[in-house]
Every structure is written in C-alpha cells, then in structure tokens.
Design a protein around this motif. Structure first.
Motif, PDB file in Angstrom:
ATOM      1  N   ARG A   1       0.831  -1.213  -0.241  1.00 31.13           N
ATOM      2  CA  ARG A   1      -0.191   0.028   0.275  1.00 31.13           C
ATOM      3  C   ARG A   1       0.862   0.981  -0.102  1.00 31.13           C
ATOM      4  NH1 ARG A   1      -2.843   3.188   3.628  1.00 31.13           N
ATOM      5  NH2 ARG A   1      -1.717   2.231   5.313  1.00 31.13           N
ATOM      6  N   GLU A   2       0.589   2.130  -1.075  1.00 26.30           N
ATOM      7  CA  GLU A   2       1.459   3.304  -0.903  1.00 26.30           C
ATOM      8  C   GLU A   2       1.602   4.178   0.252  1.00 26.30           C
ATOM      9  OE1 GLU A   2       1.402   7.511  -3.702  1.00 26.30           O
ATOM     10  OE2 GLU A   2      -0.106   5.968  -4.244  1.00 26.30           O
ATOM     11  N   LYS A   3       0.588   4.406   0.984  1.00 26.37           N
ATOM     12  CA  LYS A   3       0.597   4.972   2.330  1.00 26.37           C
ATOM     13  C   LYS A   3       0.678   4.031   3.546  1.00 26.37           C
ATOM     14  CE  LYS A   3      -1.482   9.326   0.295  1.00 26.37           C
ATOM     15  NZ  LYS A   3      -2.620  10.346   0.523  1.00 26.37           N
ATOM     16  N   SER A   4       1.210   2.973   3.357  1.00 23.55           N
ATOM     17  CA  SER A   4       1.404   2.151   4.387  1.00 23.55           C
ATOM     18  C   SER A   4       2.237   2.679   5.588  1.00 23.55           C
ATOM     19  CB  SER A   4       1.949   0.678   3.981  1.00 23.55           C
ATOM     20  OG  SER A   4       2.611  -0.023   4.803  1.00 23.55           O
ATOM     21  N   PHE A   5       1.638   2.381   6.998  1.00 22.22           N
ATOM     22  CA  PHE A   5       2.183   2.765   8.093  1.00 22.22           C
ATOM     23  C   PHE A   5       3.683   2.318   8.277  1.00 22.22           C
ATOM     24  CE2 PHE A   5      -2.182   3.633   9.455  1.00 22.22           C
ATOM     25  CZ  PHE A   5      -2.077   5.070   9.333  1.00 22.22           C
TER      26      PHE A   5
ATOM     27  N   SER B   1       6.930  -3.253  13.809  1.00 26.41           N
ATOM     28  CA  SER B   1       5.546  -3.287  13.247  1.00 26.41           C
ATOM     29  C   SER B   1       4.728  -1.935  13.821  1.00 26.41           C
ATOM     30  CB  SER B   1       4.620  -4.378  13.630  1.00 26.41           C
ATOM     31  OG  SER B   1       3.411  -4.563  13.474  1.00 26.41           O
ATOM     32  N   ALA B   2       3.913  -1.469  12.989  1.00 26.97           N
ATOM     33  CA  ALA B   2       2.947  -0.225  13.155  1.00 26.97           C
ATOM     34  C   ALA B   2       1.493  -0.629  12.805  1.00 26.97           C
ATOM     35  CB  ALA B   2       3.281   0.975  12.472  1.00 26.97           C
ATOM     36  N   SER B   3       0.847  -0.214  13.918  1.00 25.81           N
ATOM     37  CA  SER B   3      -0.804  -0.819  13.698  1.00 25.81           C
ATOM     38  C   SER B   3      -1.588   0.552  14.371  1.00 25.81           C
ATOM     39  CB  SER B   3      -1.110  -1.995  14.387  1.00 25.81           C
ATOM     40  OG  SER B   3      -2.494  -2.262  14.471  1.00 25.81           O
ATOM     41  N   PRO B   4      -2.991   0.667  13.395  1.00 21.96           N
ATOM     42  CA  PRO B   4      -3.965   1.627  13.955  1.00 21.96           C
ATOM     43  C   PRO B   4      -4.285   1.375  15.315  1.00 21.96           C
ATOM     44  CG  PRO B   4      -4.119   1.018  11.859  1.00 21.96           C
ATOM     45  CD  PRO B   4      -3.420   0.127  12.170  1.00 21.96           C
TER      46      PRO B   4
ATOM     47  N   ARG C   1      -1.245   2.830  17.405  1.00 20.11           N
ATOM     48  CA  ARG C   1      -2.001   4.038  17.180  1.00 20.11           C
ATOM     49  C   ARG C   1      -1.291   4.686  15.989  1.00 20.11           C
ATOM     50  NH1 ARG C   1      -2.577   3.198  22.439  1.00 20.11           N
ATOM     51  NH2 ARG C   1      -4.929   3.088  23.036  1.00 20.11           N
ATOM     52  N   ALA C   2      -0.949   4.082  14.902  1.00 20.84           N
ATOM     53  CA  ALA C   2      -0.034   4.625  13.967  1.00 20.84           C
ATOM     54  C   ALA C   2      -0.487   5.804  13.051  1.00 20.84           C
ATOM     55  CB  ALA C   2       0.294   3.311  12.964  1.00 20.84           C
ATOM     56  N   ALA C   3      -1.590   6.004  13.131  1.00 20.07           N
ATOM     57  CA  ALA C   3      -2.445   7.255  12.524  1.00 20.07           C
ATOM     58  C   ALA C   3      -1.913   8.513  13.076  1.00 20.07           C
ATOM     59  CB  ALA C   3      -3.894   7.078  12.299  1.00 20.07           C
ATOM     60  N   GLN C   4      -1.568   8.243  14.647  1.00 17.26           N
ATOM     61  CA  GLN C   4      -0.975   9.570  15.166  1.00 17.26           C
ATOM     62  C   GLN C   4       0.399   9.341  15.504  1.00 17.26           C
ATOM     63  OE1 GLN C   4      -4.157   7.875  16.403  1.00 17.26           O
ATOM     64  NE2 GLN C   4      -5.214   8.862  15.021  1.00 17.26           N
ATOM     65  N   ALA C   5       1.143   8.423  15.233  1.00 14.76           N
ATOM     66  CA  ALA C   5       2.369   7.918  15.604  1.00 14.76           C
ATOM     67  C   ALA C   5       3.470   8.810  14.794  1.00 14.76           C
ATOM     68  CB  ALA C   5       2.735   6.530  15.474  1.00 14.76           C
ATOM     69  N   PHE C   6       3.340   9.317  13.583  1.00 12.09           N
ATOM     70  CA  PHE C   6       4.273   9.863  12.748  1.00 12.09           C
ATOM     71  C   PHE C   6       4.027  11.139  12.896  1.00 12.09           C
ATOM     72  CE2 PHE C   6       4.030   5.594  11.564  1.00 12.09           C
ATOM     73  CZ  PHE C   6       5.318   5.056  11.265  1.00 12.09           C
ATOM     74  N   ASN C   7       5.175  12.165  12.917  1.00  9.04           N
ATOM     75  CA  ASN C   7       5.012  13.531  12.694  1.00  9.04           C
ATOM     76  C   ASN C   7       5.022  13.888  11.249  1.00  9.04           C
ATOM     77  OD1 ASN C   7       7.625  13.705  11.858  1.00  9.04           O
ATOM     78  ND2 ASN C   7       8.392  14.338  14.104  1.00  9.04           N
ATOM     79  N   GLU C   8       4.966  15.197  10.870  1.00 11.02           N
ATOM     80  CA  GLU C   8       4.926  15.915   9.767  1.00 11.02           C
ATOM     81  C   GLU C   8       6.266  15.598   8.726  1.00 11.02           C
ATOM     82  OE1 GLU C   8       6.483  19.123  12.333  1.00 11.02           O
ATOM     83  OE2 GLU C   8       4.774  17.654  12.434  1.00 11.02           O
ATOM     84  N   ASN C   9       7.444  15.215   9.541  1.00  8.99           N
ATOM     85  CA  ASN C   9       8.705  14.866   9.007  1.00  8.99           C
ATOM     86  C   ASN C   9       8.827  13.344   8.787  1.00  8.99           C
ATOM     87  OD1 ASN C   9       9.430  17.574   8.755  1.00  8.99           O
ATOM     88  ND2 ASN C   9       9.916  17.552  10.816  1.00  8.99           N
ATOM     89  N   ASP C  10       7.673  12.367   9.010  1.00  5.01           N
ATOM     90  CA  ASP C  10       7.535  11.299   8.962  1.00  5.01           C
ATOM     91  C   ASP C  10       8.697  10.432   9.844  1.00  5.01           C
ATOM     92  OD1 ASP C  10       5.694  10.517   7.281  1.00  5.01           O
ATOM     93  OD2 ASP C  10       6.774  10.169   5.509  1.00  5.01           O
TER      94      ASP C  10
END
Length: 202
Positions: free
Chosen positions: A17-21, A124-127, A159-168
């Motif tokens: 997936r292109e935007k995979s966490f 691993s990262a997961s929502p 909670r990967a949707a909130q785990a990364f900042n704007e710099n990935d």
C-alpha cells in the motif's frame, strides 16, 4: 568482508500500500540503520510482484524472476530489518508469500541457505492499541524457522495514524529511542559477527 566495511542490511515492509504505516516505519528504520553506521537498502515489495506460491507453478516454470532478484538482494546483505503489518492478528499474505518464494531453491541456489547466516530485527506499526504485537510474534517464528537469528526487543508502534509527525519521524521520544537502539544493536551485532569471521590481521 573486512571490519572497515559497514554491514549491509536489507529493509522492507510486508505491505504494498502506497501510504502504508509499516512502509513509513521501514523507511525510517533504514535511515536509522545508516545513522548507526550500517548500509541500508530499502526496497518496496510493490516493485517485486510475485504470484501466490504454487508448487505446480514452480515445477512447471521454476522460480519467478522477481523471486530470483529478491534472493540476489538477500545474498548481497548480511542482515534484515522487516516491518510486519498485522492483518486480522496475523502477518500479511504479501510478507508470507514473499518469504516463501525467497526460501525456495532453483537447482543452483538454495533459498534456505541464503537465510541461514542472516540476523534480523523486526518492527510493526498498527492503527490499533497493540501495535502489531501478534504479527511480530509470528514473523519472528517464521524467520526463525528459516534459520534467521532474530534480535529480541522488537518495536511495536500502536495508534499508527497518530504516531508519525509531519517529517515522517516517530512523534514519541521513547519510540524513537527504541528504534534507534534496535537499529544500533543490529548494526553492532553484524559488525561483531563479521569481525569474528575475518582472518586474523585482515
């Protein structure tokens, strides 16, 4: 390999997936491997499509070209760093299928032999709230079955949707520190192993 050469580590995620966490986490891990003194090669499995493993297909046509390419990459590296997503509490079909094809032999090359001397770290990262912990346990088991030495203390990012900042980058400092520690341990372990394998005085 002499001790002056940085250990080479192959990095990929079990998601196309292109935007995979997990793809974001794998890219970040590759950067941290470089910072730790290793040489990371990040690949996207989207670029190496494979059919679902089928013994009849293998008997009839041999290994797919992309399976051979992945085996060649594995042979060029001393370590693995895998980001393993979790689908319904299990590793992804893409991860399992990729490793299944890579482990096959083609008459000239033993796939299992390519895994035998590898050292791996897994993340691993997961929502969800568990961060892919069930997937991590299973990918560790699969890699061990292939003969890979898997480092302890894998990183799970919930909670990967909130785990990364704007710099990935990972927003949480403790997670950043754990990822750095895992990457550093992988690089150090490989460096020590290859130093022990090198002829005295080389």
């Amino acid at each position: 390999m002499t001790t002056s050469n940085p250990p080479r580590i192959l990095v990929f995620a079990g998601s196309a997936r292109e935007k995979s966490f997990n793809k974001r986490l794998a890219r970040l891990a590759a950067e941290r491997v470089e910072h730790a003194g290793g040489q990371a090669t990040f690949i996207d499995l989207r670029d190496y499509p494979l059919p679902l493993y089928d013994g009849d297909l293998e008997s009839r046509e041999g290994l797919p070209a992309n399976a051979r390419r992945l085996q060649e990459l594995l042979d060029e590296h001393q370590g693995l760093l895998l980001a393993s997503p979790e689908y319904n509490g299990f590793i992804t079909p893409l991860m399992k299928n990729t490793l299944d094809w890579m482990s096959r032999s083609d008459g000239e090359r033993s796939g299992l032999a390519l895994f035998a001397d590898q050292v791996a770290a897994v993340v691993s990262a997961s929502p969800g709230a568990l961060g892919g912990m069930r997937s991590l346990a299973l990918i560790r088991q699969l890699l061990s079955n292939l003969g890979v030495t898997v480092l302890p203390s894998p990183l799970a990012v919930p909670r990967a949707a909130q785990a990364f900042n704007e710099n990935d980058e990972l927003a949480d400092e403790s997670q950043r520190e754990r990822l750095d520690a895992l990457c550093q341990r992988l690089v150090n372990t490989l460096a020590k192993l290859h130093a022990a394998d090198s002829p005295s005085g080389s």
